[in-house]
Motif scaffolding. Structure first.
Motif, PDB file in Angstrom:
ATOM      1  N   ASP A  60       6.217  38.210  66.767  1.00  0.00           N
ATOM      2  CA  ASP A  60       7.183  37.657  65.821  1.00  0.00           C
ATOM      3  C   ASP A  60       6.622  37.827  64.410  1.00  0.00           C
ATOM      4  OD1 ASP A  60       9.185  36.516  67.628  1.00  0.00           O
ATOM      5  OD2 ASP A  60       7.574  35.175  68.255  1.00  0.00           O
ATOM      6  N   ASP A  61       7.299  38.593  63.604  1.00  0.00           N
ATOM      7  CA  ASP A  61       6.868  38.839  62.231  1.00  0.00           C
ATOM      8  C   ASP A  61       8.126  39.090  61.419  1.00  0.00           C
ATOM      9  OD1 ASP A  61       5.949  39.759  59.819  1.00  0.00           O
ATOM     10  OD2 ASP A  61       4.679  41.346  60.637  1.00  0.00           O
ATOM     11  N   HIS A  62       8.417  38.218  60.439  1.00  0.00           N
ATOM     12  CA  HIS A  62       9.688  38.354  59.729  1.00  0.00           C
ATOM     13  C   HIS A  62       9.803  39.694  59.011  1.00  0.00           C
ATOM     14  CE1 HIS A  62       7.279  36.739  56.289  1.00  0.00           C
ATOM     15  NE2 HIS A  62       8.068  37.509  55.581  1.00  0.00           N
ATOM     16  N   ASP A  63       8.662  40.313  58.678  1.00  0.00           N
ATOM     17  CA  ASP A  63       8.713  41.614  58.016  1.00  0.00           C
ATOM     18  C   ASP A  63       8.961  42.757  59.010  1.00  0.00           C
ATOM     19  OD1 ASP A  63       8.286  40.753  55.379  1.00  0.00           O
ATOM     20  OD2 ASP A  63       6.120  40.644  55.693  1.00  0.00           O
ATOM     21  N   GLY A  64       8.605  42.538  60.275  1.00  0.00           N
ATOM     22  CA  GLY A  64       8.693  43.633  61.238  1.00  0.00           C
ATOM     23  C   GLY A  64       9.707  43.455  62.336  1.00  0.00           C
ATOM     24  N   ILE A  65      10.430  42.326  62.351  1.00  0.00           N
ATOM     25  CA  ILE A  65      11.312  42.050  63.473  1.00  0.00           C
ATOM     26  C   ILE A  65      12.461  43.052  63.562  1.00  0.00           C
ATOM     27  CG2 ILE A  65      12.742  40.419  62.197  1.00  0.00           C
ATOM     28  CD1 ILE A  65      11.728  40.252  65.923  1.00  0.00           C
ATOM     29  N   LEU A  66      12.946  43.546  62.416  1.00  0.00           N
ATOM     30  CA  LEU A  66      14.043  44.522  62.479  1.00  0.00           C
ATOM     31  C   LEU A  66      13.583  45.814  63.154  1.00  0.00           C
ATOM     32  CD1 LEU A  66      15.817  44.088  59.020  1.00  0.00           C
ATOM     33  CD2 LEU A  66      16.602  43.341  61.272  1.00  0.00           C
ATOM     34  N   SER A  67      12.312  46.163  62.976  1.00  0.00           N
ATOM     35  CA  SER A  67      11.772  47.328  63.665  1.00  0.00           C
ATOM     36  C   SER A  67      11.766  47.103  65.170  1.00  0.00           C
ATOM     37  CB  SER A  67      10.354  47.624  63.170  1.00  0.00           C
ATOM     38  OG  SER A  67       9.774  48.690  63.893  1.00  0.00           O
TER      39      SER A  67
ATOM     40  N   ILE B  21      15.389  48.308  70.754  1.00  0.00           N
ATOM     41  CA  ILE B  21      16.188  47.971  71.935  1.00  0.00           C
ATOM     42  C   ILE B  21      16.947  49.221  72.363  1.00  0.00           C
ATOM     43  CG2 ILE B  21      18.081  46.555  72.817  1.00  0.00           C
ATOM     44  CD1 ILE B  21      17.244  44.384  70.853  1.00  0.00           C
ATOM     45  N   GLY B  22      16.740  49.613  73.596  1.00  0.00           N
ATOM     46  CA  GLY B  22      17.281  50.874  74.083  1.00  0.00           C
ATOM     47  C   GLY B  22      16.215  51.941  74.211  1.00  0.00           C
ATOM     48  N   GLN B  23      15.063  51.709  73.562  1.00  0.00           N
ATOM     49  CA  GLN B  23      13.936  52.635  73.678  1.00  0.00           C
ATOM     50  C   GLN B  23      12.764  51.943  74.377  1.00  0.00           C
ATOM     51  OE1 GLN B  23      13.127  54.595  69.858  1.00  0.00           O
ATOM     52  NE2 GLN B  23      15.151  53.974  69.166  1.00  0.00           N
ATOM     53  N   THR B  24      12.189  50.940  73.706  1.00  0.00           N
ATOM     54  CA  THR B  24      11.081  50.188  74.304  1.00  0.00           C
ATOM     55  C   THR B  24      11.592  49.072  75.206  1.00  0.00           C
ATOM     56  OG1 THR B  24       9.755  50.631  72.324  1.00  0.00           O
ATOM     57  CG2 THR B  24       8.992  48.876  73.781  1.00  0.00           C
ATOM     58  N   PHE B  25      12.721  48.473  74.834  1.00  0.00           N
ATOM     59  CA  PHE B  25      13.281  47.344  75.574  1.00  0.00           C
ATOM     60  C   PHE B  25      14.713  47.658  76.009  1.00  0.00           C
ATOM     61  CE2 PHE B  25      10.913  45.936  71.773  1.00  0.00           C
ATOM     62  CZ  PHE B  25       9.797  45.349  72.357  1.00  0.00           C
TER      63      PHE B  25
ATOM     64  N   CYS C  30      21.218  34.407  67.994  1.00  0.00           N
ATOM     65  CA  CYS C  30      21.632  35.487  67.107  1.00  0.00           C
ATOM     66  C   CYS C  30      23.027  35.300  66.546  1.00  0.00           C
ATOM     67  CB  CYS C  30      21.565  36.825  67.844  1.00  0.00           C
ATOM     68  SG  CYS C  30      21.954  38.226  66.784  1.00  0.00           S
ATOM     69  N   ASP C  31      23.099  35.172  65.219  1.00  0.00           N
ATOM     70  CA  ASP C  31      24.317  35.523  64.506  1.00  0.00           C
ATOM     71  C   ASP C  31      23.922  36.307  63.261  1.00  0.00           C
ATOM     72  OD1 ASP C  31      23.400  33.457  62.818  1.00  0.00           O
ATOM     73  OD2 ASP C  31      25.443  32.915  62.249  1.00  0.00           O
ATOM     74  N   SER C  32      22.751  36.952  63.356  1.00  0.00           N
ATOM     75  CA  SER C  32      22.224  37.750  62.258  1.00  0.00           C
ATOM     76  C   SER C  32      23.012  39.042  62.126  1.00  0.00           C
ATOM     77  CB  SER C  32      20.745  38.073  62.506  1.00  0.00           C
ATOM     78  OG  SER C  32      20.315  39.121  61.666  1.00  0.00           O
ATOM     79  N   SER C  33      23.589  39.278  60.952  1.00  0.00           N
ATOM     80  CA  SER C  33      24.342  40.508  60.733  1.00  0.00           C
ATOM     81  C   SER C  33      23.429  41.726  60.811  1.00  0.00           C
ATOM     82  CB  SER C  33      25.050  40.460  59.375  1.00  0.00           C
ATOM     83  OG  SER C  33      24.115  40.306  58.315  1.00  0.00           O
ATOM     84  N   GLN C  34      22.167  41.558  60.396  1.00  0.00           N
ATOM     85  CA  GLN C  34      21.232  42.683  60.438  1.00  0.00           C
ATOM     86  C   GLN C  34      20.853  43.026  61.879  1.00  0.00           C
ATOM     87  OE1 GLN C  34      18.146  42.729  57.122  1.00  0.00           O
ATOM     88  NE2 GLN C  34      18.831  40.599  56.977  1.00  0.00           N
ATOM     89  N   TRP C  35      20.678  42.006  62.706  1.00  0.00           N
ATOM     90  CA  TRP C  35      20.387  42.261  64.115  1.00  0.00           C
ATOM     91  C   TRP C  35      21.581  42.910  64.806  1.00  0.00           C
ATOM     92  CZ3 TRP C  35      17.112  38.144  67.120  1.00  0.00           C
ATOM     93  CH2 TRP C  35      15.917  37.900  66.436  1.00  0.00           C
TER      94      TRP C  35
END
Length: 299
Positions: free
Chosen positions: A129-136, A141-145, A152-157
């Motif tokens: 969990d790292d707020h700077d790296g979570i989008l990475s 998802i679909g590759q590693t996971f 989740c209601d994050s528009s970025q996620w």
């Protein structure tokens, strides 16, 4: 799939020498000769002409040399093909897990359906969990996971993945054990007056923005301090260090041992569920379709 001595035979033929082949194979020249002798004995053929000037292939050796390369390549392809088929039969689902996004929810529902879907196997993959790296992480998802369990209601996620809703978690307030509110069983919004409330900054979560609008309009006595859009353990540490309040979720009530999370007299919740790829595989779609026939809500 094939006699491993063929690899040694091909190396000897290419090198034209037992000694040179031994160097490439990282074994002794004696071991190389023993393997060639054993291969010739098994095939009942003389494959090499041995002379003081070196070795050459016999007619039989030339034939075996040509066919052996084909046999090795075909054998490797056959093993890869079988491996893919075996993987398809196992239908492994890779589930990400972290401190703030634990896979326990997934495993709990998995135990409900696993008897019906024995073709699926689970592989748990940890991430930080790292707020700077979570989008990475979400982008993997679909590759590693195949799945990550998350609130989740994050528009970025949601730009990076799909979301299968399982239920909702209540929004709560986390306070340090030493705080004046820590002994309360339940909070009124007026209990927060005069306090600093840490919560994610505007622009990513519609639900959090609605709560912020409510507080700013109707309860200006509460000072709001912005946190990054995505929590990590540092946010919880800051709450404890500054003796401030933190907008928290019931699923995170035990994240930090020095904080206590308390329910509030409001109706704010956030959905949780399975994050899965934008372009899901047939295996993922099959699993989600299986879930749809079960009552999995934990509301």
């Amino acid at each position: 799939m094939y006699n491993s001595y063929l690899d040694t035979f091909i190396c000897v033929a290419d090198c034209g020498s037992f000694n040179k082949a031994a160097e490439q194979l990282f074994i002794s020249p004696t071991a190389v000769m023993k393997q060639i002798n054993a291969l010739e004995k098994q095939l009942d053929l003389i494959l090499l002409n041995r002379t003081a000037k070196g070795i050459t292939l016999t007619k039989a050796g030339e034939s075996i040399y040509k066919d052996a390369k084909y046999m090795i390549a075909y054998s490797e392809q056959a093993i890869k093909k079988a491996g893919k088929l075996a993987q398809t039969e196992r239908k492994t689902l890779r589930v990400g897990t972290s401190m703030l996004n634990p896979c326990k929810v997934f495993m709990d529902l998995w135990y409900q359906v696993s008897d019906q879907f024995s073709q699926f196997k689970i592989q748990v993959i940890p991430f930080e969990d790292d707020h700077d790296g979570i989008l990475s992480v979400i982008s993997q998802i679909g590759q590693t996971f195949d799945f990550i369990v998350g609130v989740c209601d994050s528009s970025q996620w949601l730009y990076l993945c799909n979301f299968y809703r399982l239920g909702e978690f209540r929004k709560m307030i986390a306070v340090p054990h030493s705080h004046r509110l820590a002994k309360k069983k339940r909070l009124k919004i007026t209990d927060l007056y005069g306090e600093t409330l840490m919560m994610v900054k505007r622009g990513d979560s519609e639900i959090n923005d609605l709560l912020r609008d409510d507080l700013e309009k109707n309860h200006p006595q509460i000072h709001i301090e912005d946190t990054p859009h995505f929590y990590d353990i540092n946010v919880f540490n800051r709450c404890e260090e500054t003796n401030q309040l933190l907008l928290n979720l019931e699923c995170w009530r035990d994240i930090h041992p020095s904080l206590v999370s308390i329910s509030v007299d409001w109706n704010y919740t956030i959905p949780y569920g399975l994050l899965y790829p934008k372009k899901p595989s047939n295996t993922i779609l099959e699993f989600l379709d299986a879930l749809s026939s079960f009552d999995l809500s934990q509301d």
